[in-house]
Write a protein that holds these residues in place. Structure first.
Motif, PDB file in Angstrom:
ATOM      1  N   ARG A  41     -29.771   2.254  27.617  1.00 49.03           N
ATOM      2  CA  ARG A  41     -30.559   2.235  28.861  1.00 49.03           C
ATOM      3  C   ARG A  41     -31.055   3.642  29.205  1.00 49.03           C
ATOM      4  N   ILE A  42     -30.160   4.623  29.109  1.00 55.75           N
ATOM      5  CA  ILE A  42     -30.535   6.006  29.423  1.00 55.75           C
ATOM      6  C   ILE A  42     -31.657   6.472  28.492  1.00 55.75           C
ATOM      7  N   LEU A  43     -31.496   6.226  27.212  1.00 54.81           N
ATOM      8  CA  LEU A  43     -32.506   6.692  26.248  1.00 54.81           C
ATOM      9  C   LEU A  43     -33.872   6.061  26.527  1.00 54.81           C
ATOM     10  N   GLN A  44     -33.888   4.784  26.817  1.00 56.94           N
ATOM     11  CA  GLN A  44     -35.163   4.124  27.119  1.00 56.94           C
ATOM     12  C   GLN A  44     -35.787   4.706  28.386  1.00 56.94           C
ATOM     13  N   HIS A  45     -34.967   4.916  29.408  1.00 55.53           N
ATOM     14  CA  HIS A  45     -35.448   5.468  30.677  1.00 55.53           C
ATOM     15  C   HIS A  45     -36.038   6.873  30.464  1.00 55.53           C
ATOM     16  N   GLU A  46     -35.324   7.717  29.724  1.00 57.82           N
ATOM     17  CA  GLU A  46     -35.779   9.105  29.533  1.00 57.82           C
ATOM     18  C   GLU A  46     -37.010   9.185  28.628  1.00 57.82           C
ATOM     19  N   ILE A  47     -37.041   8.373  27.599  1.00 52.15           N
ATOM     20  CA  ILE A  47     -38.209   8.394  26.706  1.00 52.15           C
ATOM     21  C   ILE A  47     -39.440   7.870  27.463  1.00 52.15           C
ATOM     22  N   ASP A  48     -39.242   6.917  28.357  1.00 57.39           N
ATOM     23  CA  ASP A  48     -40.332   6.471  29.240  1.00 57.39           C
ATOM     24  C   ASP A  48     -40.918   7.656  30.010  1.00 57.39           C
ATOM     25  N   HIS A  49     -40.038   8.508  30.548  1.00 59.30           N
ATOM     26  CA  HIS A  49     -40.496   9.675  31.318  1.00 59.30           C
ATOM     27  C   HIS A  49     -41.451  10.537  30.491  1.00 59.30           C
ATOM     28  N   LEU A  50     -41.186  10.651  29.198  1.00 61.12           N
ATOM     29  CA  LEU A  50     -42.029  11.503  28.345  1.00 61.12           C
ATOM     30  C   LEU A  50     -43.442  10.943  28.218  1.00 61.12           C
ATOM     31  N   ASN A  51     -43.580   9.645  28.515  1.00 55.33           N
ATOM     32  CA  ASN A  51     -44.892   9.002  28.440  1.00 55.33           C
ATOM     33  C   ASN A  51     -45.489   8.756  29.829  1.00 55.33           C
ATOM     34  N   GLY A  52     -44.863   9.349  30.845  1.00 53.71           N
ATOM     35  CA  GLY A  52     -45.361   9.181  32.208  1.00 53.71           C
ATOM     36  C   GLY A  52     -45.055   7.829  32.806  1.00 53.71           C
ATOM     37  N   THR A  53     -44.127   7.121  32.196  1.00 50.04           N
ATOM     38  CA  THR A  53     -43.736   5.798  32.699  1.00 50.04           C
ATOM     39  C   THR A  53     -42.481   5.939  33.560  1.00 50.04           C
ATOM     40  N   LEU A  54     -42.514   5.337  34.731  1.00 50.95           N
ATOM     41  CA  LEU A  54     -41.379   5.441  35.659  1.00 50.95           C
ATOM     42  C   LEU A  54     -40.653   4.106  35.743  1.00 50.95           C
ATOM     43  N   PHE A  55     -39.387   4.158  36.179  1.00 47.69           N
ATOM     44  CA  PHE A  55     -38.551   2.960  36.060  1.00 47.69           C
ATOM     45  C   PHE A  55     -39.107   1.746  36.794  1.00 47.69           C
ATOM     46  N   PHE A  56     -39.782   1.997  37.935  1.00 49.75           N
ATOM     47  CA  PHE A  56     -40.302   0.832  38.662  1.00 49.75           C
ATOM     48  C   PHE A  56     -41.525   0.207  37.990  1.00 49.75           C
ATOM     49  N   ASP A  57     -42.107   0.918  37.024  1.00 47.10           N
ATOM     50  CA  ASP A  57     -43.191   0.305  36.242  1.00 47.10           C
ATOM     51  C   ASP A  57     -42.666  -0.891  35.448  1.00 47.10           C
ATOM     52  N   ARG A  58     -41.361  -0.909  35.246  1.00 44.22           N
ATOM     53  CA  ARG A  58     -40.737  -1.976  34.448  1.00 44.22           C
ATOM     54  C   ARG A  58     -40.401  -3.209  35.288  1.00 44.22           C
ATOM     55  N   LEU A  59     -40.651  -3.124  36.595  1.00 41.22           N
ATOM     56  CA  LEU A  59     -40.373  -4.279  37.457  1.00 41.22           C
ATOM     57  C   LEU A  59     -41.525  -5.274  37.382  1.00 41.22           C
ATOM     58  N   ASN A  60     -41.223  -6.524  37.670  1.00 38.06           N
ATOM     59  CA  ASN A  60     -42.327  -7.483  37.750  1.00 38.06           C
ATOM     60  C   ASN A  60     -43.075  -7.266  39.072  1.00 38.06           C
ATOM     61  N   LEU A  61     -44.217  -7.880  39.195  1.00 46.45           N
ATOM     62  CA  LEU A  61     -45.114  -7.630  40.321  1.00 46.45           C
ATOM     63  C   LEU A  61     -44.425  -7.877  41.663  1.00 46.45           C
ATOM     64  N   LEU A  62     -43.730  -8.983  41.771  1.00 48.58           N
ATOM     65  CA  LEU A  62     -43.075  -9.329  43.035  1.00 48.58           C
ATOM     66  C   LEU A  62     -42.077  -8.251  43.453  1.00 48.58           C
ATOM     67  N   LYS A  63     -41.291  -7.802  42.509  1.00 47.78           N
ATOM     68  CA  LYS A  63     -40.296  -6.770  42.822  1.00 47.78           C
ATOM     69  C   LYS A  63     -40.956  -5.434  43.153  1.00 47.78           C
ATOM     70  N   ARG A  64     -42.093  -5.169  42.510  1.00 51.85           N
ATOM     71  CA  ARG A  64     -42.819  -3.929  42.812  1.00 51.85           C
ATOM     72  C   ARG A  64     -43.373  -3.963  44.238  1.00 51.85           C
ATOM     73  N   ILE A  65     -43.855  -5.147  44.638  1.00 56.94           N
ATOM     74  CA  ILE A  65     -44.388  -5.306  45.993  1.00 56.94           C
ATOM     75  C   ILE A  65     -43.265  -5.099  47.014  1.00 56.94           C
ATOM     76  N   LYS A  66     -42.103  -5.653  46.726  1.00 60.26           N
ATOM     77  CA  LYS A  66     -40.950  -5.474  47.628  1.00 60.26           C
ATOM     78  C   LYS A  66     -40.583  -4.002  47.750  1.00 60.26           C
ATOM     79  N   LEU A  67     -40.601  -3.300  46.626  1.00 58.55           N
ATOM     80  CA  LEU A  67     -40.279  -1.872  46.616  1.00 58.55           C
ATOM     81  C   LEU A  67     -41.275  -1.094  47.468  1.00 58.55           C
ATOM     82  N   LYS A  68     -42.534  -1.464  47.365  1.00 59.55           N
ATOM     83  CA  LYS A  68     -43.615  -0.809  48.110  1.00 59.55           C
ATOM     84  C   LYS A  68     -43.440  -1.027  49.620  1.00 59.55           C
TER      85      LYS A  68
END
Ligand code: NI
Length: 162
Positions: free
Chosen positions: A127-154
């Motif tokens: 999990r850590i490796l995937q999360h950190e390698i995402d950072h190198l590509n400008g991807t943040l953890f909430f990008d991995r949420l589905n739309l509904l969960k992203r809306i709730k976060l917002k």
């Protein structure tokens, strides 16, 4: 060096490959590791301290200390089987999200001596490796949420660029 947070645009940039692992790179990795420990985090990527280089540091009980930094890490293989678990990020203090990720990954990169490192990871380390390698590509953890969960976060964090 300080941790870049929330809407800092550097978190959305793609980090570039490290061409030569020299004293400067080793110093960056060592400073990143200290900052990570200070923040009681388990992983940190270059862009999170404003350095757009493909460097990650992380915590692991299973690996020897020399591989707690990876240069130019790449996910070679990931399991189709996924697991959902709570995740935080030093760039988003106070936000914890259930993120679905591959259960196992096979990662290749270089250590601080320039040697090739291969890590077969599962559980928290995967999990850590995937999360950190995402950072190198400008991807943040909430990008991995589905739309509904992203809306709730917002709704909970209106100022956050989700
Ligand atoms: Ni993070």
């Amino acid at each position: 060096m300080e941790i870049r947070k929330f809407n800092d645009p550097v978190l959305r940039k793609r980090a570039i490959k490290v061409k030569k692992i020299d004293e400067e790179i080793r110093k960056i990795a060592s400073d990143m590791f200290s900052i990570m420990k200070e923040g009681q985090g388990v992983g940190l990527a270059g862009p999170q301290v404003g350095i757009l280089k493909r460097i990650i540091v992380f915590e692991s009980d299973h690996l020897k200390e020399s591989v707690l930094a990876l240069i130019n890490p790449k996910i070679i293989k990931k399991s189709r089987e996924k697991a959902e678990d709570a995740e935080g990020c030093l760039s988003f203090p106070g936000i914890y999200l259930e993120i679905k990720r591959s259960k196992e990954v096979f990662v290749k990169g270089l250590d601080l001596g320039g040697n090739i490192v291969e890590i077969k990871a599962k559980g928290l380390l995967a999990r850590i490796l995937q999360h950190e390698i995402d950072h190198l590509n400008g991807t943040l953890f909430f990008d991995r949420l589905n739309l509904l969960k992203r809306i709730k976060l917002k709704f909970k964090n209106p100022s956050l660029k989700v």
